[in-house]
Design a protein around this motif. Structure first.
Motif, PDB file in Angstrom:
ATOM      1  N   LYS A   1     -21.447  32.645  -0.236  1.00 20.35           N
ATOM      2  CA  LYS A   1     -21.163  31.568   0.718  1.00 20.35           C
ATOM      3  C   LYS A   1     -20.468  30.435  -0.019  1.00 20.35           C
ATOM      4  O   LYS A   1     -20.640  30.293  -1.231  1.00 20.35           O
ATOM      5  CB  LYS A   1     -22.467  31.039   1.340  1.00 20.35           C
ATOM      6  N   PRO A   2     -19.706  29.595   0.702  1.00 20.89           N
ATOM      7  CA  PRO A   2     -19.117  28.426   0.033  1.00 20.89           C
ATOM      8  C   PRO A   2     -20.189  27.374  -0.238  1.00 20.89           C
ATOM      9  O   PRO A   2     -21.181  27.272   0.480  1.00 20.89           O
ATOM     10  CB  PRO A   2     -18.085  27.925   1.049  1.00 20.89           C
TER      11      PRO A   2
ATOM     12  N   ASN B   1     -13.215  25.078   4.417  1.00 24.36           N
ATOM     13  CA  ASN B   1     -12.900  26.319   5.138  1.00 24.36           C
ATOM     14  C   ASN B   1     -11.484  26.291   5.700  1.00 24.36           C
ATOM     15  O   ASN B   1     -10.870  27.345   5.904  1.00 24.36           O
ATOM     16  CB  ASN B   1     -13.904  26.546   6.263  1.00 24.36           C
ATOM     17  N   GLN B   2     -10.976  25.100   5.969  1.00 25.33           N
ATOM     18  CA  GLN B   2      -9.602  24.991   6.464  1.00 25.33           C
ATOM     19  C   GLN B   2      -8.587  25.293   5.365  1.00 25.33           C
ATOM     20  O   GLN B   2      -7.445  25.649   5.645  1.00 25.33           O
ATOM     21  CB  GLN B   2      -9.372  23.582   7.023  1.00 25.33           C
TER      22      GLN B   2
ATOM     23  N   GLU C   1     -10.946  30.333   3.599  1.00 28.78           N
ATOM     24  CA  GLU C   1     -12.213  30.640   4.256  1.00 28.78           C
ATOM     25  C   GLU C   1     -12.983  31.771   3.584  1.00 28.78           C
ATOM     26  O   GLU C   1     -14.203  31.834   3.643  1.00 28.78           O
ATOM     27  CB  GLU C   1     -11.953  30.991   5.721  1.00 28.78           C
ATOM     28  N   LYS C   2     -12.267  32.685   2.937  1.00 32.28           N
ATOM     29  CA  LYS C   2     -12.933  33.834   2.318  1.00 32.28           C
ATOM     30  C   LYS C   2     -12.204  34.218   1.039  1.00 32.28           C
ATOM     31  O   LYS C   2     -11.058  33.786   0.813  1.00 32.28           O
ATOM     32  CB  LYS C   2     -12.971  35.017   3.284  1.00 32.28           C
TER      33      LYS C   2
ATOM     34  N   THR D   1     -25.141  25.224   0.485  1.00 36.15           N
ATOM     35  CA  THR D   1     -24.360  26.013   1.435  1.00 36.15           C
ATOM     36  C   THR D   1     -24.659  25.509   2.846  1.00 36.15           C
ATOM     37  O   THR D   1     -25.461  24.581   3.020  1.00 36.15           O
ATOM     38  CB  THR D   1     -24.745  27.493   1.323  1.00 36.15           C
TER      39      THR D   1
ATOM     40  N   LEU E   1     -17.791  21.086   4.013  1.00 33.99           N
ATOM     41  CA  LEU E   1     -17.628  22.541   4.087  1.00 33.99           C
ATOM     42  C   LEU E   1     -16.589  22.928   5.135  1.00 33.99           C
ATOM     43  O   LEU E   1     -15.805  23.863   4.934  1.00 33.99           O
ATOM     44  CB  LEU E   1     -18.971  23.203   4.407  1.00 33.99           C
ATOM     45  N   ASP E   2     -16.578  22.220   6.244  1.00 36.48           N
ATOM     46  CA  ASP E   2     -15.583  22.496   7.287  1.00 36.48           C
ATOM     47  C   ASP E   2     -14.170  22.229   6.759  1.00 36.48           C
ATOM     48  O   ASP E   2     -13.245  23.016   7.012  1.00 36.48           O
ATOM     49  CB  ASP E   2     -15.877  21.641   8.514  1.00 36.48           C
TER      50      ASP E   2
END
Length: 746
Positions: A459-460, A538-539, A542-543, A498, A534-535
């Motif tokens: 997870k980030p 993710n931008q 994301e992975k 996380t 975190l948002d």
């Protein structure tokens, strides 16, 4: 004098008056079989410094664990990372408890004299530090206590052992006074916020008993506190400077650029000093007046900043108390490296790089409990230009080591297992610009660089620093604090995790402690901010990338029999070294027979694998081999089917009919196709020609008619023909000592 109590599963004792009696305070602390000597000394004269010169030194002696140092000279080297981190823990706890106007140099020395290798020495060291200060004449607002609180199988435990720490779901080093918590540092596997607070509260209950124990020791042998000069500033000078500067300093609140605000305040200081020094004898009184004036201006800045936050909710840079600075991020910013990112939050910026390596690249630390190897580690660098300063460039200091360790602890829980991702992972955070919370920016930046490198993290992880302004009953918690708010505020609370929970936490207090309720509010406010960060991350990405960088080595793993390791290594490592030189592949060998190959070239790796398998292959029943006749006897021929391994091709297995003598069918040096029909419990191999169909009855018949003489001959042939063996590998293990199997890279 000696006092004792039960702490967790062991007895804690504090003794004084026996050793180091010339120190201002010295105690002998024993917890289980671990002994720490702590001695404290304060200079007899005051310093001319404008800060409190406190030094905390923590050292682990090799003899404490019954070892001789493994370095040149056989003396203990300079303190390692673990020792520096423990010294930093102690410093953070005790520094706020000295009077603010006490500017005498104080030195604390903690020496681990014995280690049972069961209980860590950090808790006894801090308790000993507090006890030594408390019984001395050094002004100290203690005592303080400390415990490590862990959670094992759903239950909280006090001072878990080294073995238990490996299995703990959370682990926090907590220190405090009888009334409040002073500092917290540790990590968890995505623990919920309330669960963390409950653990800290449980730790504080134990701390209260530890402080009572020390109070009993002080009652027995404590010394009166020494007198020291309390600095007094002329009231007239203070009033005049406040009239000149207060309004102008107030106008600096709301400037969002650090350099603009600092430049403005420097100009205010210059103007005030110019006016003040007009009325004094510059040569005689100038230095003292200047020092007092600078101190007064600092007090005004602190007062105005705090009042603006407490009264208006307006911060130094104009934000509200829960606002987060602007965030941006990029990945893939550097060519050729395996993964990179640039993370910026306000005026704090981290360039983070991930490098993938082999098992031979693991970080190795030597501790009292032995050698510790890490396949993920993080280094943090803080160059002086990041704050616009010029400083001497030296090795990493305690701050850099501490910040790197905190960021590493935050990310460690999401790093994939070694079996899932075979690489050693080194992450580096280069702080390019700093205005507080650079360690939390490192957590965010390293997470992005790991994703860019294709590391399949679970997870980030993101981190945020929160601060505190407290005046009496009024208190405000600040989200994403600035450097000024850190310096002039009352708390530095860093929380990383996380979306599902906390992975690391560090809290330092500059006042006399905080309550559990305040910590609970702060930790939940940090969670809200963490979700925002975190948002934003993710931008950016994301992975993990689907493929690792083409510039990263490819790692392959094969399994060989542990009994064949010595054959692969060869005498003095010559065999494995020759494979590496011929193919350019790096080879790492484990004691359990795992062989790791790393190469940038797949063809080279395949070639190395073939060479290794040819050396370490083990005969298999039913498998056919192209062998070479190495020796002939009256009852059959010995055929080398793999390097260093031969089998007996009995004369009865050389054809369908009667064979008068072996030489009628084959001679030494002939290549023949054979099949393995039996391997006995001593590893002796029976063969047949590959063209011969052999039934179980036929094989049994051969075993029955093999006379004892032929078996004896086979058993001793390795000893007789050792010099003639192609690879000089004798088969008689009784006369051949297996070489020691080195670890790591060759």
């Amino acid at each position: 004098m000696k006092v004792e109590m039960q702490l967790g599963s062991e007895n804690l004792s504090i003794e004084t008056g026996k050793v180091a009696k010339q120190a201002d305070g010295a105690v002998w602390v024993q917890y289980g079989g671990t002994v720490v000597l702590v001695a404290v000394v304060a200079e007899k004269r005051e310093s001319n410094l404008d800060f409190f010169p406190l030094t905390v030194d923590y050292r682990e002696k090799s003899y404490a664990a019954g070892r001789i140092p493994g370095v040149y000279g056989r003396r203990e080297p300079r303190p390692g990372g673990g020792e520096l981190l423990t010294a930093r823990l102690i410093d953070h706890c005790i520094r706020p408890l000295f009077p603010k106007d006490f500017q005498v140099e104080v030195q604390v020395m903690c020496t681990v004299l014995a280690s049972d290798q069961i209980h860590p020495a950090d808790v006894p060291a801090l308790i000993g530090t507090s006890a030594a200060l408390s019984i001395s004449d050094i002004p100290f607002n203690g005592p303080v206590g400390a415990v490590t609180i862990g959670k094992l199988n759903g239950e909280l435990c006090v001072n878990p052992t080294y073995e238990q720490l490996e299995e703990c779901e959370l682990e926090f080093f907590v220190s405090g006074t009888h009334d409040a918590v002073m500092s917290v540092e540790g990590g968890a596997h995505e623990a919920p916020e309330d669960e963390v607070i409950d653990a800290i509260v449980a730790a504080h209950q134990e701390i209260k008993e530890i402080t009572k124990l020390q109070e009993g020791l002080v009652a027995l042998c404590g010394n009166p506190t020494r007198e020291y000069t309390m600095k007094e500033i002329d009231e007239g000078l203070s009033s005049r400077i406040r009239n000149l500067a207060t309004e102008r300093i107030r106008e600096s609140i709301g400037m969002d650029e650090k350099q603009d605000r600092e430049g403005y305040l420097e100009q205010v200081q210059a103007d005030v000093l110019a006016e003040i020094l007009e009325d004094v004898d510059v040569e005689e009184d100038g230095p003292e007046v200047t020092k007092d004036a600078v101190s007064i201006l600092g007090d005004i800045e602190k007062e105005e900043m705090r009042q603006s936050i407490l009264t208006d909710g307006k911060r130094v840079d104009g934000r509200g108390v829960t606002d987060i600075r602007a965030i941006s991020g990029e990945v893939g910013v550097l060519p050729r490296v395996h993964g990179s990112s640039l993370f910026t939050r306000g005026q704090t910026q981290a360039l983070c790089v991930t490098t993938l390596g082999t098992k031979g690249d693991e970080d190795v630390n030597r501790t009292l409990t032995g050698e510790v190897r890490k396949y993920f580690f993080l280094h943090y660098n803080f160059p002086p230009y990041s704050t616009g300063e010029v400083k001497r460039i030296m090795g990493p200091g305690r701050r850099e080591i501490g910040h790197g360790a905190l960021a590493e602890r935050a990310i460690q829980p999401v790093i994939p297992d070694r079996e899932e991702f075979r690489y050693t992972i080194r992450a580096v955070s280069e702080i390019l610009e700093s205005n507080a919370s650079s360690s939390m920016a490192s957590v965010c930046g390293v997470t992005l660089s790991l994703l860019d490198a294709g590391v399949p993290i679970k997870k980030p992880v993101a981190g945020v620093g929160v601060g505190l302004i407290k005046e009496g009953d009024r208190e405000v918690i600040l989200t994403d604090m600035l450097g000024t708010e850190d310096f002039l505020g009352d708390m530095d609370f860093k929380v990383a995790g996380t979306p599902d929970g906390i992975t690391a936490l560090q809290m330092d207090i500059k006042i006399d402690g905080v309550t559990p309720d305040l910590m609970r509010r702060a930790i939940h406010q940090a969670k809200d901010a963490r979700m925002v960060v975190l948002d934003k991350m993710n931008q950016v990405i994301e992975k993990p990338r689907d493929e690792i960088s083409p510039h990263a080595p490819r790692i392959y793993e094969i399994q060989i029999s542990p009994s064949k390791i010595k054959d692969l290594i060869g005498p003095r490592g010559k065999t494995v070294q020759s494979i590496q030189e011929e193919t350019g592949v790096t080879i790492d060998i484990e004691d359990d027979g795992r062989v790791e190959l790393s190469s940038f070239n797949a063809e080279a790796a395949n070639k190395a694998e073939e060479m290794i398998l040819s050396i370490t292959a083990i005969p298999e029943v039913g498998k056919e081999y192209a062998g070479k006749v190495t020796r002939i006897t009256g009852f059959g021929a010995f055929v080398e089917i793999i390097p260093g391994q031969d089998g007996l091709l009995h004369i009865s297995q050389m054809g369908d009919g009667y064979v008068r003598q072996v030489e009628d069918v084959m001679n030494i040096g002939d290549e023949v196709a054979v099949r393995v029909i039996e391997i006995d419990d001593q590893g002796r191999v029976d063969l047949t020609l590959a063209s011969n169909p052999v039934s179980e009855d036929a094989a049994a018949s051969q075993r029955d008619r093999g006379d004892s003489r032929s078996r004896d001959n086979r058993q001793s042939r390795g000893q007789r023909d050792n010099r003639n063996s192609r690879n000089n590998r004798g088969n008689d293990s009784r006369d051949r000592r297996a070489p020691r199997i080195p670890k790591g890279r060759f």
